[in-house]
Design an enzyme around this catalytic site. Structure first.
Site, PDB file in Angstrom:
ATOM      1  CD  GLU A   1     102.762  62.470 -27.237  1.00 19.82           C
ATOM      2  OE1 GLU A   1     103.265  63.096 -26.287  1.00 19.82           O
ATOM      3  OE2 GLU A   1     102.860  62.848 -28.434  1.00 19.82           O
TER       4      GLU A   1
ATOM      5  CG  ASP B   1     104.128  61.004 -40.223  1.00 20.86           C
ATOM      6  OD1 ASP B   1     104.461  62.212 -40.212  1.00 20.86           O
ATOM      7  OD2 ASP B   1     104.916  60.073 -39.950  1.00 20.86           O
TER       8      ASP B   1
ATOM      9  CG  HIS C   1      57.669  62.998  -0.223  1.00 22.18           C
ATOM     10  ND1 HIS C   1      56.593  63.242   0.600  1.00 22.18           N
ATOM     11  CD2 HIS C   1      58.388  62.017   0.388  1.00 22.18           C
ATOM     12  CE1 HIS C   1      56.651  62.444   1.647  1.00 22.18           C
ATOM     13  NE2 HIS C   1      57.726  61.692   1.551  1.00 22.18           N
ATOM     14  CG  ASN C   2      59.920  63.778   3.167  1.00 18.72           C
ATOM     15  OD1 ASN C   2      58.890  64.260   3.645  1.00 18.72           O
ATOM     16  ND2 ASN C   2      60.284  62.533   3.406  1.00 18.72           N
TER      17      ASN C   2
ATOM     18  CD  GLU D   1      55.904  66.631   2.609  1.00 19.82           C
ATOM     19  OE1 GLU D   1      54.989  66.097   3.257  1.00 19.82           O
ATOM     20  OE2 GLU D   1      56.795  65.991   2.033  1.00 19.82           O
TER      21      GLU D   1
ATOM     22  CG  ASP E   1      57.306  66.861   6.716  1.00 22.69           C
ATOM     23  OD1 ASP E   1      56.399  67.205   5.951  1.00 22.69           O
ATOM     24  OD2 ASP E   1      57.821  65.735   6.709  1.00 22.69           O
TER      25      ASP E   1
ATOM     26  CG  HIS F   1      61.173  62.494   7.840  1.00 25.64           C
ATOM     27  ND1 HIS F   1      61.086  61.235   8.364  1.00 25.64           N
ATOM     28  CD2 HIS F   1      60.245  62.544   6.843  1.00 25.64           C
ATOM     29  CE1 HIS F   1      60.172  60.543   7.716  1.00 25.64           C
ATOM     30  NE2 HIS F   1      59.642  61.309   6.792  1.00 25.64           N
TER      31      HIS F   1
ATOM     32  CD  GLU G   1      53.605  65.266   7.189  1.00 26.51           C
ATOM     33  OE1 GLU G   1      53.764  64.410   8.079  1.00 26.51           O
ATOM     34  OE2 GLU G   1      54.035  65.155   6.042  1.00 26.51           O
TER      35      GLU G   1
ATOM     36  CE  LYS H   1      42.747  68.166   7.192  1.00 27.83           C
ATOM     37  NZ  LYS H   1      41.675  67.609   6.382  1.00 27.83           N
TER      38      LYS H   1
END
Length: 782
Positions: free
Chosen positions: A202, A227, A348-349, A378, A380, A393, A427, A478
């Site tokens: 063991e 022991d 990102h994404n 982000e 999208d 996406h 986006e 924008k």
């Protein structure tokens, strides 16, 4: 200063009157032997040490519960979940039995436990279960959420409360306690007949479990030395003696004795001498006394302001003995400078949980990003059914989620970890009507969180600071009426995607693709007005701080290569967002370091994809309270800076790291008992191109438990303020690429000198406790 060497010194031993009481190392406690059968259940020792054996919620978890696991409207299965006696893991039932490691999850890997319908899965598929019966276990890294429904509200609460107590106690445990906890959990597993006695067979099984292939003759000699009853079985104090011998740290003992001399204890002045040699800031006698009172385990020693070897080990294994400067773990930087002066953790994404071709989209991906300190996400946005815009996406097989659901996730989770501002990078592919719907959702859901007008009407063109924007959400999009390019074409909110592709299509095609921007959405782009960066303006042209450019990694690299210092000056006053090439179909990442070298603030990565790139991102934002904002070096903030990452000048700093030992490295294949790692250590320098380097040690054969190297690696640095240092442990393989074992990354300027422990992390950033590296660090500036 000790620099890559251990000093030796000698002096007459001093014999304080309490020496006999404190010199012996503090013994590890013996397994409990209680009337309730505790001695026959050594696994409960862990919970006893956590003070939770009598807790009703934990007791209910130990008995187990039949909880309904919810994956979809049609996949809702009842499964047994039960807390293991180690208090560290939960076993769960599967329809088809798998390897043991596939039937558990670890408490330390839990990110959060949410009550009610507080996950995307339960909101969509949990309608048949009342919220009071539901809970969600969210994990660190890429593991999917576990959505569960209990038979009763009280049983759900028992799991919510019980997991909270276990996580709180685990977080409060010292590294030494974690080590003790860890070794006893393996001891429990190795005791095949659960009789609380260990045969040599063991013991051999235990050694393989903890990643060490010890010679049989040596192992048996160690076994027999312990022991004392001479019955070929270890029990009680014999087991503890064996473990203590196994866990010995000769290298720490050597350091300790070089400072303590022959009396085997450190006085406060001797500890102060060690701290001074370490290069500790604020090393005083009072500080040494404070450390003794904090970390010494022996009360007699503590009363006499002495530190034993055990206390010394407790100190070196604590956060104060780690390589990361503890002072840098909280928000310590100036947060009152303009946004453009900070690196900002960016995704990102963000909506994706897998690849960008056919992976699922989820609001949970936003929750996970925020939990990792992300401050720019982000969205999208595309035309959706019933007048409701969706996020996915575009032109791929990725699934769709509603825009309004993402904004609700932002409202509920954006500021749980960090109070500093969040930027929503839109986006926009929607028509005017659904753009107006987007603006309406932003205003109604976010309310006062949303920035809808400038904070300082006298200086509307100046970027505010993170401190001024605490708890606020900015929209990057924008802005009308300045939304026409040089050819008179109306610009869209799309990222520039592949510039080569755009150059190939004619102006008429670009105009056809472009979309009008609704006044409602335009009005929300206050400080982050998206604009296309074709060329860098000449120096005399006044900056436009509220304009943000989005560049693909390819275009950013081109500017770094061709514009150099002009790009750095641009980024000193305006925000720049960089994103991965669309050609990275599997959502792979690029190295963010090159972009940070030029001062780009919003270096967006795929957070769902683990790898060294995300390790660098985590390392960059590890400091400053992990708030997602890190102040850029002065050379990247000055408008007239002369810094060019391609020409950083001569070396200014030497970094010397002596790799000494490692402790308790994880097994890479838990199902193969004879699979033992052959570890090597690699140290990587990520900075300006002239600084980038990697050097590694030799490998140690068949020992992931306590391998020793004693090798010195040295690096010359030209721009140390930008450097990240990455410590990597790999399993050497002569016939195929090495396997990853663990890593830790941190900024060079947050690196402490002297003898330090590196606390290793897994591939997805979870703790591998108690796995550590032990190193000596020396920094010489000239």
């Amino acid at each position: 200063m000790l620099c890559g060497r251990w000093r030796s010194r000698g002096r007459p031993p001093e014999e304080p009157p309490v020496l006999a009481q404190v010199a012996a190392p503090v013994a590890l406690p013996s397994p409990p032997a209680s009337q309730d059968g505790g001695a026959k259940r050594p696994g409960l020792r862990a919970l006893k040490k956590m003070g939770l054996t009598e807790d009703e919620d934990v007791q209910a978890m130990l008995r187990g519960s039949r909880l309904c696991k919810i994956r979809s409207r049609t996949w809702q299965k009842e499964r047994l979940y039960r807390l293991q006696e180690d208090g560290l893991s939960v076993w769960f039932q599967r329809r088809i039995p798998r390897a043991p490691s596939q039937h558990i999850f670890f408490v330390q890997h839990i990110e959060a436990v949410r009550e009610g319908h507080q996950s995307e899965g339960l909101r969509r598929f949990g309608g048949a279960f009342e919220p009071a019966r539901c809970l969600t276990i969210a994990f660190k890294g890429s593991r999917k959420n576990l959505d569960l429904a209990a038979p009763t509200a009280e049983e759900a609460q028992r799991w919510v409360r019980g997991l909270a107590k276990l996580r709180m106690r685990l977080d409060a445990m010292s590294q030494r306690e974690r080590l003790d906890h860890w070794i006893h959990s393996y001891l429990h597993r190795a005791d095949s007949n659960q009789d609380s006695k260990m045969s040599f067979k063991e013991i051999k099984s235990l050694l393989r479990m903890v990643n060490v292939d010890m010679n049989d003759m040596y192992a048996y000699r160690l076994f027999k030395e312990c022991d004392h009853s001479n019955n070929e079985r270890l029990e009680g104090t014999e087991i503890e003696e064996f473990l203590r011998r196994l866990l010995k740290r000769p290298e720490l003992e050597d350091i300790f004795h070089r400072y303590s001399g022959e009396d085997h204890v450190l006085s406060a002045p001797e500890l102060l001498e060690f701290l001074e040699d370490q290069g500790e800031d604020g090393a005083t006698l009072a500080r040494a006394q404070q450390l003794i009172h904090t970390y010494e385990l022996n009360e007699t020693a503590k009363q006499h302001e002495l530190m034993t070897l055990d206390g010394f080990m407790m100190y070196l294994l604590s956060p104060e003995g780690a390589a990361l400067d503890p002072a840098h773990k909280c928000v310590f930087q100036d947060m009152d400078q303009p946004l453009a002066h900070y690196f900002i953790s960016s995704s990102h994404n963000t909506y994706l949980t897998d690849s960008q071709i056919g992976g699922p989209s989820s609001t949970e991906a936003y929750v996970r990003a925020f939990a990792q300190g992300c401050r720019c996400v982000e969205l999208d946005c595309w035309e959706g059914p019933g007048g409701e815009p969706v996020i996915y996406h575009g032109h791929t097989l990725t699934s769709k989620i509603f825009f309004r659901d993402v904004i609700q996730a932002v409202r509920d989770h954006a500021f749980m970890l960090s109070p500093y501002p969040v930027i929503l990078s839109l986006e926009n592919h929607c028509g005017l009507e659904q753009q107006a719907a987007m603006a309406r959702h932003l205003r109604t859901i976010l309310g006062d969180m949303l920035v809808t007008q400038v904070l300082d009407s006298h200086n509307p063109e100046e970027l505010p600071s993170p401190e001024q924007l605490k708890g606020r959400v900015l929209v990057k999009g924008k802005k009308l009426p300045a939304a026409r390019d040089e050819d008179g074409g109306i610009l869209s909110d799309r990222e520039e995607e592949e510039e080569e592709e755009e150059e190939e299509v004619g102006a008429a095609e670009q105009k056809r693709r472009a979309k009008q921007i609704s006044p409602e959405l335009s009005a929300l782009a206050v400080y982050c007005c998206a604009t296309r960066l074709r060329t860098l303006r000449p120096a005399p042209t006044p900056p436009q701080p509220c304009q943000v450019s989005s560049l693909s990694e390819r275009k950013a690299k081109k500017l770094i290569r061709e514009a150099g210092n002009s790009f750095v000056r641009h980024n000193a006053q305006q925000l720049t967002r960089v994103y991965p090439l669309g050609l990275r179909m599997n959502s792979a990442n690029y190295s963010p370091q090159e972009m940070w070298n030029s001062g780009c603030q919003l270096v967006a990565l795929n957070f769902q994809t683990p790898g060294y790139e995300m390790d660098l991102n985590a390392g960059r934002f590890l400091i400053n309270g992990q708030c997602g904002y890190v102040l850029k070096p002065a050379c990247l903030r000055q408008p007239d800076t002369t810094f060019d990452p391609e020409s950083p000048g001569p070396p200014r700093t030497t970094l010397t790291i002596q790799v000494l030992t490692a402790q308790q490295l994880p097994k890479l294949n838990a199902e193969k008992p004879n699979s033992i790692v052959d570890p090597l250590v690699r140290i990587e320098i990520h900075g300006v191109p002239a600084d980038c380097a990697r050097k590694e040690t030799n490998y140690v054969l068949n020992n992931g438990f306590n391998p020793r190297w004693g090798q010195t690696l040295q690096f010359q640095l030209r721009a140390p303020e930008l450097v990240l240092v990455r410590f990597v442990v790999e399993d050497y393989d002569s016939t195929s690429p090495n396997d990853f074992v663990g890593q830790f990354t941190l900024p060079f300027n947050s690196l402490k000198q002297g003898f330090r422990h590196i606390h290793l992390l897994s591939k997805d950033g979870a703790s591998l406790s108690p796995a550590t590296l032990f190193v000596h660090i020396c920094i010489q500036r000239f």
